[in-house]
Design an enzyme around this catalytic site. Structure first.
Site, PDB file in Angstrom:
ATOM      1  N   ASP A 175      -7.371  -3.451  -0.319  1.00 14.84           N
ATOM      2  CA  ASP A 175      -8.191  -2.523  -1.098  1.00 14.84           C
ATOM      3  C   ASP A 175      -9.451  -2.230  -0.299  1.00 14.84           C
ATOM      4  O   ASP A 175     -10.108  -3.145   0.198  1.00 14.84           O
ATOM      5  CB  ASP A 175      -8.529  -3.115  -2.469  1.00 14.84           C
ATOM      6  CG  ASP A 175      -8.940  -2.021  -3.454  1.00 14.84           C
ATOM      7  OD1 ASP A 175      -8.448  -0.885  -3.320  1.00 14.84           O
ATOM      8  OD2 ASP A 175      -9.761  -2.301  -4.342  1.00 14.84           O
ATOM      9  N   HIS A 192     -13.820  -2.447   9.226  1.00  9.94           N
ATOM     10  CA  HIS A 192     -13.709  -3.296   8.039  1.00  9.94           C
ATOM     11  C   HIS A 192     -12.312  -3.935   7.975  1.00  9.94           C
ATOM     12  O   HIS A 192     -12.165  -5.126   7.799  1.00  9.94           O
ATOM     13  CB  HIS A 192     -13.970  -2.435   6.799  1.00  9.94           C
ATOM     14  CG  HIS A 192     -13.191  -1.153   6.779  1.00  9.94           C
ATOM     15  ND1 HIS A 192     -13.184  -0.277   7.832  1.00  9.94           N
ATOM     16  CD2 HIS A 192     -12.360  -0.611   5.851  1.00  9.94           C
ATOM     17  CE1 HIS A 192     -12.398   0.742   7.550  1.00  9.94           C
ATOM     18  NE2 HIS A 192     -11.880   0.566   6.358  1.00  9.94           N
ATOM     19  N   ASP A 202     -12.439   8.584   7.712  1.00 14.74           N
ATOM     20  CA  ASP A 202     -12.739   8.293   9.121  1.00 14.74           C
ATOM     21  C   ASP A 202     -13.567   9.378   9.838  1.00 14.74           C
ATOM     22  O   ASP A 202     -14.482   9.049  10.592  1.00 14.74           O
ATOM     23  CB  ASP A 202     -11.453   8.019   9.916  1.00 14.74           C
ATOM     24  CG  ASP A 202     -10.914   6.616   9.670  1.00 14.74           C
ATOM     25  OD1 ASP A 202     -11.659   5.791   9.116  1.00 14.74           O
ATOM     26  OD2 ASP A 202      -9.759   6.350  10.035  1.00 14.74           O
ATOM     27  N   THR A 251       0.846  -1.193   0.000  1.00 11.67           N
ATOM     28  CA  THR A 251       0.000   0.000   0.000  1.00 11.67           C
ATOM     29  C   THR A 251       0.878   1.238   0.000  1.00 11.67           C
ATOM     30  O   THR A 251       2.039   1.186   0.432  1.00 11.67           O
ATOM     31  CB  THR A 251      -0.926   0.021   1.243  1.00 11.67           C
ATOM     32  OG1 THR A 251      -1.737   1.200   1.190  1.00 11.67           O
ATOM     33  CG2 THR A 251      -0.150   0.023   2.551  1.00 11.67           C
ATOM     34  N   GLU A 265      -4.569  -0.978 -10.983  1.00 14.29           N
ATOM     35  CA  GLU A 265      -5.929  -1.130 -10.437  1.00 14.29           C
ATOM     36  C   GLU A 265      -6.879  -1.418 -11.592  1.00 14.29           C
ATOM     37  O   GLU A 265      -7.224  -0.524 -12.358  1.00 14.29           O
ATOM     38  CB  GLU A 265      -6.355   0.145  -9.689  1.00 14.29           C
ATOM     39  CG  GLU A 265      -5.534   0.367  -8.446  1.00 14.29           C
ATOM     40  CD  GLU A 265      -6.369   0.762  -7.230  1.00 14.29           C
ATOM     41  OE1 GLU A 265      -7.611   0.881  -7.342  1.00 14.29           O
ATOM     42  OE2 GLU A 265      -5.752   0.936  -6.161  1.00 14.29           O
ATOM     43  N   LYS A 321     -10.544   1.267  16.760  1.00 13.50           N
ATOM     44  CA  LYS A 321     -10.999   1.211  15.366  1.00 13.50           C
ATOM     45  C   LYS A 321     -10.858  -0.213  14.829  1.00 13.50           C
ATOM     46  O   LYS A 321     -11.781  -0.745  14.217  1.00 13.50           O
ATOM     47  CB  LYS A 321     -10.207   2.204  14.492  1.00 13.50           C
ATOM     48  CG  LYS A 321     -10.649   2.182  13.028  1.00 13.50           C
ATOM     49  CD  LYS A 321      -9.874   3.138  12.128  1.00 13.50           C
ATOM     50  CE  LYS A 321     -10.123   2.803  10.656  1.00 13.50           C
ATOM     51  NZ  LYS A 321      -9.296   3.564   9.718  1.00 13.50           N
ATOM     52  N   ASN A 359      -0.436   3.790   1.564  1.00 12.51           N
ATOM     53  CA  ASN A 359      -1.138   4.492   2.644  1.00 12.51           C
ATOM     54  C   ASN A 359      -0.595   4.047   4.014  1.00 12.51           C
ATOM     55  O   ASN A 359      -0.832   2.915   4.445  1.00 12.51           O
ATOM     56  CB  ASN A 359      -2.633   4.155   2.504  1.00 12.51           C
ATOM     57  CG  ASN A 359      -3.500   4.935   3.465  1.00 12.51           C
ATOM     58  OD1 ASN A 359      -3.082   5.223   4.584  1.00 12.51           O
ATOM     59  ND2 ASN A 359      -4.689   5.263   3.021  1.00 12.51           N
TER      60      ASN A 359
HETATM   61  P1  ITT Z   1      -3.343   2.068  -1.625  1.00 15.23           P
HETATM   62  O1  ITT Z   1      -4.230   1.803  -2.828  1.00 15.23           O
HETATM   63  O2  ITT Z   1      -1.939   2.382  -2.004  1.00 15.23           O
HETATM   64  O3  ITT Z   1      -3.434   0.983  -0.591  1.00 15.23           O
HETATM   65  P2  ITT Z   1      -5.279   4.100  -0.969  1.00 15.23           P
HETATM   66  O4  ITT Z   1      -5.391   5.043   0.190  1.00 15.23           O
HETATM   67  O5  ITT Z   1      -5.511   4.688  -2.334  1.00 15.23           O
HETATM   68  O6  ITT Z   1      -3.851   3.404  -0.875  1.00 15.23           O
HETATM   69  P3  ITT Z   1      -7.633   2.407  -1.258  1.00 15.23           P
HETATM   70  O7  ITT Z   1      -7.744   2.575  -2.715  1.00 15.23           O
HETATM   71  O8  ITT Z   1      -7.883   1.064  -0.682  1.00 15.23           O
HETATM   72  O9  ITT Z   1      -6.194   2.870  -0.727  1.00 15.23           O
HETATM   73  O10 ITT Z   1      -8.546   3.399  -0.443  1.00 15.23           O
HETATM   74  C1  ITT Z   1      -9.738   3.898  -0.954  1.00 15.23           C
HETATM   75  C2  ITT Z   1     -10.062   5.180  -0.273  1.00 15.23           C
HETATM   76  O11 ITT Z   1     -10.631   4.890   0.994  1.00 15.23           O
HETATM   77  C3  ITT Z   1      -8.883   6.116  -0.020  1.00 15.23           C
HETATM   78  O12 ITT Z   1      -9.360   7.427  -0.260  1.00 15.23           O
HETATM   79  C4  ITT Z   1      -8.547   5.903   1.444  1.00 15.23           C
HETATM   80  O13 ITT Z   1      -8.059   7.090   2.064  1.00 15.23           O
HETATM   81  C5  ITT Z   1      -9.904   5.527   2.012  1.00 15.23           C
HETATM   82  N1  ITT Z   1      -9.781   4.576   3.101  1.00 15.23           N
HETATM   83  C6  ITT Z   1      -9.281   3.323   3.038  1.00 15.23           C
HETATM   84  N2  ITT Z   1      -9.345   2.728   4.238  1.00 15.23           N
HETATM   85  C7  ITT Z   1      -9.903   3.639   5.069  1.00 15.23           C
HETATM   86  C8  ITT Z   1     -10.218   3.644   6.426  1.00 15.23           C
HETATM   87  O14 ITT Z   1      -9.936   2.598   7.204  1.00 15.23           O
HETATM   88  N3  ITT Z   1     -10.792   4.723   6.957  1.00 15.23           N
HETATM   89  C9  ITT Z   1     -11.059   5.791   6.187  1.00 15.23           C
HETATM   90  N4  ITT Z   1     -10.775   5.893   4.897  1.00 15.23           N
HETATM   91  C10 ITT Z   1     -10.194   4.821   4.326  1.00 15.23           C
END
Ligand code: ITT
Length: 210
Positions: A61, A195, A172, A6, A32, A190, A8
């Site tokens: 994801d 999820h 969040d 990730t 993706e 959390k 993130n």
């Molecule tokens: P990666 O694909 O590199 O993992 P990303 O942040 O783009 O990073 P996702 O596509 O899975 O990851 O995330 C989809 C969106 O949902 C993205 O805007 C995240 O910030 C948000 N997100 C994911 N998990 C979350 C959580 O636990 N709480 C709040 N927002 C979340």
């Protein structure tokens, strides 16, 4: 060592809280694929990341699915966060959906280590099969090309509210579960309801028995 794939850091913090320090972040920008569902996106990413890293990988994801918007933004949640922003999503929901603000956050973890195991029953290897068929490969060869991927899904239900709290990341602050937004919870709190925490719990149990 397990590579948590990730970009993130918020996700990695939560994964470490659950799985311990044996988890290293791998910032690999996997392709993706376009899909309505998170499973095939994560599965495709896990195969690509495993081929790149050559070590066990876990792709995460996630997405926010708003009931009154037929699940939008769902798999497009990252794009929507970066373009509209979380506050605009909250205002759109408040304006368009009045009291009907229910939503779910979903997370799919896809694990791949190149070894054989019972892959998930979903047709997540469809793409590989289609690609193999296009090259005229026999069935045995097709199976070999489709690296087994195991999926672990978690969902938390809640509703979209005015932003509260400064913990967590992404959506969040606007996602409330049981009276608190996810941003009002610390990482352990959390993880206990989220999820990602639910998906991580299933993964941890499976990997222990492996
Ligand atoms: P990666 O694909 O590199 O993992 P990303 O942040 O783009 O990073 P996702 O596509 O899975 O990851 O995330 C989809 C969106 O949902 C993205 O805007 C995240 O910030 C948000 N997100 C994911 N998990 C979350 C959580 O636990 N709480 C709040 N927002 C979340």
């Amino acid at each position: 060592m397990l590579r948590y794939v990730t970009t993130n850091e918020g996700k990695v913090r939560e994964a470490r809280e659950y799985l311990g320090d044996d988890v290293a972040q791998l910032e690999f920008d996997y392709t993706e694929v376009q899909a309505d569902d998170l499973g095939p996106i994560a599965a495709h990413g896990a195969r690509e990341a495993y081929r790149h890293a050559g070590e066990p990988v876990l792709v995460d994801d996630a997405g926010l699915f708003v009931d009154g918007f037929d699940g939008f933004p769902g798999p497009y949640s990252a794009f929507v966060e970066h373009t509209l922003g979380v506050d605009t999503v909250q205002r759109l929901v408040a304006r368009e959906l009045d009291d009907e603000r229910r939503a779910a956050f979903r997370c799919v973890l896809a694990y791949c280590d190149g070894e054989e195991f019972d892959a998930s029953p979903d047709a997540v290897d469809r793409e590989d099969r289609v690609a193999a068929a296009a090259t005229g490969a026999e069935r045995g060869e097709q199976e070999e090309r489709a690296l087994p991927v195991k999926l672990f899904a978690g969902t938390v239900r809640g509703r979209i509210v005015d932003p509260r709290g400064d913990g967590g990341f992404g959506y969040d602050p606007i996602f409330e579960h049981d009276g608190k937004t996810l941003a009002e919870m610390d990482a352990a709190e959390k993880n206990a309801v989220s999820h990602r925490g639910r998906a991580l719990g299933k993964f941890a149990e499976w990997v222990q028995g492996r």
